[in-house]
Scaffold this active site. Structure first.
Site, PDB file in Angstrom:
ATOM      1  N   TYR A  36       6.785  59.387  29.229  1.00 38.92           N
ATOM      2  CA  TYR A  36       7.661  59.737  30.361  1.00 38.92           C
ATOM      3  C   TYR A  36       7.288  58.899  31.593  1.00 38.92           C
ATOM      4  O   TYR A  36       6.526  59.351  32.456  1.00 38.92           O
ATOM      5  CB  TYR A  36       7.519  61.219  30.711  1.00 38.92           C
ATOM      6  CG  TYR A  36       7.767  62.191  29.575  1.00 38.92           C
ATOM      7  CD1 TYR A  36       9.013  62.293  28.954  1.00 38.92           C
ATOM      8  CD2 TYR A  36       6.758  63.054  29.149  1.00 38.92           C
ATOM      9  CE1 TYR A  36       9.237  63.211  27.929  1.00 38.92           C
ATOM     10  CE2 TYR A  36       6.971  63.974  28.126  1.00 38.92           C
ATOM     11  CZ  TYR A  36       8.200  64.041  27.527  1.00 38.92           C
ATOM     12  OH  TYR A  36       8.414  64.954  26.523  1.00 38.92           O
ATOM     13  N   TRP A  40      10.116  63.026  36.832  1.00 34.05           N
ATOM     14  CA  TRP A  40      10.926  64.133  36.295  1.00 34.05           C
ATOM     15  C   TRP A  40      10.906  65.286  37.287  1.00 34.05           C
ATOM     16  O   TRP A  40       9.848  65.581  37.873  1.00 34.05           O
ATOM     17  CB  TRP A  40      10.338  64.623  34.973  1.00 34.05           C
ATOM     18  CG  TRP A  40      11.052  64.129  33.754  1.00 34.05           C
ATOM     19  CD1 TRP A  40      11.972  64.824  33.019  1.00 34.05           C
ATOM     20  CD2 TRP A  40      10.922  62.857  33.105  1.00 34.05           C
ATOM     21  NE1 TRP A  40      12.414  64.045  31.961  1.00 34.05           N
ATOM     22  CE2 TRP A  40      11.791  62.839  31.994  1.00 34.05           C
ATOM     23  CE3 TRP A  40      10.169  61.722  33.360  1.00 34.05           C
ATOM     24  CZ2 TRP A  40      11.906  61.747  31.144  1.00 34.05           C
ATOM     25  CZ3 TRP A  40      10.284  60.634  32.521  1.00 34.05           C
ATOM     26  CH2 TRP A  40      11.151  60.658  31.429  1.00 34.05           C
ATOM     27  N   TRP A  42      11.169  68.912  37.405  1.00 35.17           N
ATOM     28  CA  TRP A  42      10.255  70.067  37.504  1.00 35.17           C
ATOM     29  C   TRP A  42       8.808  69.675  37.240  1.00 35.17           C
ATOM     30  O   TRP A  42       7.891  70.334  37.737  1.00 35.17           O
ATOM     31  CB  TRP A  42      10.737  71.283  36.736  1.00 35.17           C
ATOM     32  CG  TRP A  42      10.837  71.269  35.244  1.00 35.17           C
ATOM     33  CD1 TRP A  42      10.928  70.205  34.416  1.00 35.17           C
ATOM     34  CD2 TRP A  42      10.881  72.431  34.405  1.00 35.17           C
ATOM     35  NE1 TRP A  42      11.034  70.628  33.119  1.00 35.17           N
ATOM     36  CE2 TRP A  42      11.011  71.988  33.075  1.00 35.17           C
ATOM     37  CE3 TRP A  42      10.846  73.811  34.638  1.00 35.17           C
ATOM     38  CZ2 TRP A  42      11.098  72.864  31.987  1.00 35.17           C
ATOM     39  CZ3 TRP A  42      10.934  74.685  33.556  1.00 35.17           C
ATOM     40  CH2 TRP A  42      11.052  74.211  32.256  1.00 35.17           C
ATOM     41  N   TYR A  88      11.190  53.737  27.757  1.00 32.25           N
ATOM     42  CA  TYR A  88      11.933  55.004  27.711  1.00 32.25           C
ATOM     43  C   TYR A  88      13.400  54.789  27.371  1.00 32.25           C
ATOM     44  O   TYR A  88      14.032  53.841  27.848  1.00 32.25           O
ATOM     45  CB  TYR A  88      11.835  55.737  29.067  1.00 32.25           C
ATOM     46  CG  TYR A  88      12.495  57.094  29.020  1.00 32.25           C
ATOM     47  CD1 TYR A  88      11.823  58.178  28.455  1.00 32.25           C
ATOM     48  CD2 TYR A  88      13.794  57.283  29.495  1.00 32.25           C
ATOM     49  CE1 TYR A  88      12.445  59.430  28.371  1.00 32.25           C
ATOM     50  CE2 TYR A  88      14.408  58.534  29.414  1.00 32.25           C
ATOM     51  CZ  TYR A  88      13.730  59.597  28.857  1.00 32.25           C
ATOM     52  OH  TYR A  88      14.327  60.828  28.763  1.00 32.25           O
ATOM     53  N   GLN A 108      17.693  69.806  36.475  1.00 30.67           N
ATOM     54  CA  GLN A 108      16.629  70.489  35.729  1.00 30.67           C
ATOM     55  C   GLN A 108      16.302  71.800  36.454  1.00 30.67           C
ATOM     56  O   GLN A 108      16.750  72.018  37.578  1.00 30.67           O
ATOM     57  CB  GLN A 108      15.385  69.580  35.634  1.00 30.67           C
ATOM     58  CG  GLN A 108      15.082  69.174  34.203  1.00 30.67           C
ATOM     59  CD  GLN A 108      13.785  68.426  34.031  1.00 30.67           C
ATOM     60  OE1 GLN A 108      13.147  67.999  34.987  1.00 30.67           O
ATOM     61  NE2 GLN A 108      13.380  68.250  32.791  1.00 30.67           N
ATOM     62  N   ASP A 166      14.423  71.175  25.575  1.00 29.84           N
ATOM     63  CA  ASP A 166      15.387  70.277  24.944  1.00 29.84           C
ATOM     64  C   ASP A 166      15.926  70.733  23.584  1.00 29.84           C
ATOM     65  O   ASP A 166      17.122  70.753  23.363  1.00 29.84           O
ATOM     66  CB  ASP A 166      14.761  68.889  24.748  1.00 29.84           C
ATOM     67  CG  ASP A 166      14.230  68.276  26.032  1.00 29.84           C
ATOM     68  OD1 ASP A 166      14.201  68.958  27.060  1.00 29.84           O
ATOM     69  OD2 ASP A 166      13.847  67.097  25.991  1.00 29.84           O
ATOM     70  N   ARG A 199       8.621  66.127  17.792  1.00 26.84           N
ATOM     71  CA  ARG A 199       9.731  65.780  18.686  1.00 26.84           C
ATOM     72  C   ARG A 199      11.053  66.301  18.104  1.00 26.84           C
ATOM     73  O   ARG A 199      11.133  66.683  16.940  1.00 26.84           O
ATOM     74  CB  ARG A 199       9.813  64.253  18.844  1.00 26.84           C
ATOM     75  CG  ARG A 199       8.647  63.639  19.581  1.00 26.84           C
ATOM     76  CD  ARG A 199       8.612  63.944  21.063  1.00 26.84           C
ATOM     77  NE  ARG A 199       9.833  63.511  21.747  1.00 26.84           N
ATOM     78  CZ  ARG A 199      10.112  63.768  23.033  1.00 26.84           C
ATOM     79  NH1 ARG A 199       9.263  64.465  23.771  1.00 26.84           N
ATOM     80  NH2 ARG A 199      11.221  63.355  23.575  1.00 26.84           N
ATOM     81  N   TYR A 350       7.832  70.781  19.527  1.00 28.78           N
ATOM     82  CA  TYR A 350       8.387  70.782  20.888  1.00 28.78           C
ATOM     83  C   TYR A 350       8.780  72.191  21.355  1.00 28.78           C
ATOM     84  O   TYR A 350       7.904  73.009  21.559  1.00 28.78           O
ATOM     85  CB  TYR A 350       9.556  69.788  20.892  1.00 28.78           C
ATOM     86  CG  TYR A 350       9.758  68.989  22.167  1.00 28.78           C
ATOM     87  CD1 TYR A 350       8.717  68.527  22.933  1.00 28.78           C
ATOM     88  CD2 TYR A 350      11.044  68.676  22.576  1.00 28.78           C
ATOM     89  CE1 TYR A 350       8.946  67.770  24.080  1.00 28.78           C
ATOM     90  CE2 TYR A 350      11.292  67.915  23.720  1.00 28.78           C
ATOM     91  CZ  TYR A 350      10.232  67.471  24.472  1.00 28.78           C
ATOM     92  OH  TYR A 350      10.466  66.724  25.594  1.00 28.78           O
ATOM     93  N   TRP A 351      10.045  72.517  21.490  1.00 28.06           N
ATOM     94  CA  TRP A 351      10.433  73.824  22.033  1.00 28.06           C
ATOM     95  C   TRP A 351      10.818  74.824  20.944  1.00 28.06           C
ATOM     96  O   TRP A 351      11.507  75.796  21.211  1.00 28.06           O
ATOM     97  CB  TRP A 351      11.570  73.658  23.049  1.00 28.06           C
ATOM     98  CG  TRP A 351      11.082  72.973  24.290  1.00 28.06           C
ATOM     99  CD1 TRP A 351      11.123  71.635  24.568  1.00 28.06           C
ATOM    100  CD2 TRP A 351      10.421  73.578  25.416  1.00 28.06           C
ATOM    101  NE1 TRP A 351      10.546  71.370  25.787  1.00 28.06           N
ATOM    102  CE2 TRP A 351      10.107  72.538  26.335  1.00 28.06           C
ATOM    103  CE3 TRP A 351      10.055  74.886  25.741  1.00 28.06           C
ATOM    104  CZ2 TRP A 351       9.460  72.779  27.555  1.00 28.06           C
ATOM    105  CZ3 TRP A 351       9.419  75.121  26.952  1.00 28.06           C
ATOM    106  CH2 TRP A 351       9.137  74.078  27.836  1.00 28.06           C
ATOM    107  N   GLU A 394       0.506  68.225  26.493  1.00 26.12           N
ATOM    108  CA  GLU A 394       1.836  68.689  26.915  1.00 26.12           C
ATOM    109  C   GLU A 394       2.117  70.098  26.363  1.00 26.12           C
ATOM    110  O   GLU A 394       2.590  70.970  27.072  1.00 26.12           O
ATOM    111  CB  GLU A 394       2.875  67.680  26.395  1.00 26.12           C
ATOM    112  CG  GLU A 394       4.289  67.916  26.852  1.00 26.12           C
ATOM    113  CD  GLU A 394       5.250  66.872  26.274  1.00 26.12           C
ATOM    114  OE1 GLU A 394       4.852  66.083  25.376  1.00 26.12           O
ATOM    115  OE2 GLU A 394       6.416  66.850  26.707  1.00 26.12           O
TER     116      GLU A 394
HETATM  117  C1  DGY Z   1      12.809  63.537  26.959  1.00 26.91           C
HETATM  118  O1  DGY Z   1      13.112  62.357  27.098  1.00 26.91           O
HETATM  119  O2  DGY Z   1      12.266  64.011  25.952  1.00 26.91           O
HETATM  120  C2  DGY Z   1      12.984  64.440  28.079  1.00 26.91           C
HETATM  121  O3  DGY Z   1      12.606  65.740  27.785  1.00 26.91           O
HETATM  122  C3  DGY Z   1      14.367  64.407  28.635  1.00 26.91           C
HETATM  123  O4  DGY Z   1      14.287  65.031  29.868  1.00 26.91           O
END
Ligand code: DGY
Length: 425
Positions: A36, A40, A42, A88, A108, A166, A199, A350-351, A394
């Site tokens: 990243y 960003w 937040w 990126y 965000q 995400d 991811r 991830y989420w 992370e």
């Molecule tokens: C990403 O690129 O994974 C970010 O979460 C997008 O904001």
């Protein structure tokens, strides 16, 4: 006498400060190098909170640089692309937002007012003029949400990336309605930095890119996006976070104006709307706060870590407290981003299962503020143990603690400094 625990905590404190300094680009902070490489939204606010524990002036500077990217319509974008970086994707050309500095076309979660209040509280003398300068930009951002993003009294997202969560299962069904036939070939960069099992999948990425294309083709026109996008989902995370942020904005507004706020009625109106919106997001089928697909009227059936932000928003729920205590029994490192009982629970992706230390800080602030002291302490202790064992990742596996995603991560370092080590609540 110095105990082992104290020494550990001191060296972790130093490591956390070094991470913030290493990720500091002068006026803004990257979440982590490589994965990243920009500012960003937040992440940057949490970086500011971390800086506030040792350099309050730098904390305000972080917020100022974030609001330097604010659009004329009031939106504060999710990424500010300060300088080109090939590592990126999707970069500024894909977003086509045509601004300087370049930004994305989406937002965000608006945690900024809440943390501006905390940073102001850290040093009111220094903070007075800084908070005064930031107040109107904050108000304009909140007004943008309330103008363009309210459906059924809750806050909707127009892209999964806006939620910050995400690839949460919340977006699976609504995202299936997105037409990916024109997406074409592209090269992901994220999986060059991080194991692809940690991811989002390729099918998720196709939809992310298709929704960027859709927004860009409207010239990022909110009215038009509302009209044509198949993806419009009310998010408990966004709704709870904005509700909390409005309460903190009202506090700031009165504090900065000797108790007399000209914006009181407007902000109180937003608070009432969002309180009603939060109740609309209660899904009786899972007895929890959940996401709501505005296009179909269906709930997602997802008990996520965002569901637990009710207390952060000042809303009591004994049922959510029961869920939390159950999860505390089930997992050594709560709070998972998806309930472990959900069939899609995937503890490293991830989420969809991992625990995110910074998100625990938000939940923990809420628990403490509303008076659930035992649960707040349990969460802080578990997060302290997680970071002590694994370092500043992370996100992490909620059973084994294995670190995942980016390492030397800004917001994990920031919450160590301001929430775990100093107890700034
Ligand atoms: C990403 O690129 O994974 C970010 O979460 C997008 O904001």
């Amino acid at each position: 006498m110095t105990t082992g625990i104290h020494e550990d905590s001191q060296s972790l404190n130093q490591r956390a400060q070094s991470i913030l300094k290493a990720n500091d680009k002068g006026e803004y902070t990257v979440p982590t190098h490589g994965l990243y490489p920009y500012q960003w939204n937040w992440d940057s606010v949490l970086a500011a909170w971390g800086f506030a524990s040792f350099n309050v002036d730098r904390a305000w500077q972080e917020l100022d640089s974030l609001f330097g990217g604010q659009w004329e319509n009031g939106m504060v974008p999710h990424i500010i692309f300060h300088q080109p970086d090939e590592s990126y994707f999707p970069g500024p050309a894909v977003w086509g937002a045509d601004r300087s500095p370049a930004t994305t076309g989406i937002t965000q979660p608006p945690i900024a007012a809440t943390f501006a209040r905390k940073i102001y509280d850290e040093d009111r003398e220094l903070g007075l003029s800084r908070a005064q300068a930031l107040y109107t930009p904050l108000l304009r951002w909140h007004r943008w949400f309330m103008t363009y993003r309210v459906e059924e009294n809750a806050i909707v997202i127009t892209h999964p990336w806006e939620s910050g969560r995400d690839n949460a299962v919340d977006w699976d069904l609504p995202a299936r309605q997105v037409d990916v036939s024109q997406v074409g070939e592209y090269t992901r960069r994220d999986t060059a930095h991080v194991n692809s099992d940690m991811r989002p999948k390729k099918a998720d990425y196709d939809r992310y890119i298709a929704l960027v294309n859709l927004g860009r083709n409207t010239g990022w026109d909110e009215e038009k996006i509302r009209e044509i996008s198949p993806f419009r989902v009310a998010d408990p995370g966004m709704t709870f976070i904005l509700l909390r942020a409005c309460r903190d904005l009202l506090w700031l507004s009165e504090e900065l104006n000797h108790g007399e706020s000209a914006d009181k009625d407007e902000i109180e109106g937003w608070i009432s709307t969002l309180e009603a919106g939060a109740q609309r997001l209660w899904n009786p089928a899972i007895s929890a706060y959940d996401s709501l697909d505005i296009r179909t009227g269906n709930y997602a059936g997802s008990l996520s870590n965002a569901s637990y932000l009710c207390w952060y928003a000042g809303i009591r729920s004994s049922t959510m407290l029961e869920h939390l205590n159950r999860v505390y029994q089930q997992l050594p490192y709560p709070v998972p981003s998806l309930d472990p009982g959900h069939p899609e629970f995937d503890p490293l992706r991830y989420w969809r299962g991992p625990v995110w230390p910074f998100f625990n800080a938000l939940i923990g602030i809420g628990l403490e503020d509303i008076g659930h002291a035992d649960e707040a302490l349990h969460l802080k202790d578990a997060t302290r143990k997680l970071i002590t064992e694994e370092g500043f990742f992370e996100y992490c596996h909620p059973q084994s603690a294995q670190g995942a995603g980016g390492d030397n991560f800004t917001w994990t370092a920031a919450i160590w400094l301001s929430w775990i080590d100093r107890g700034m609540n």
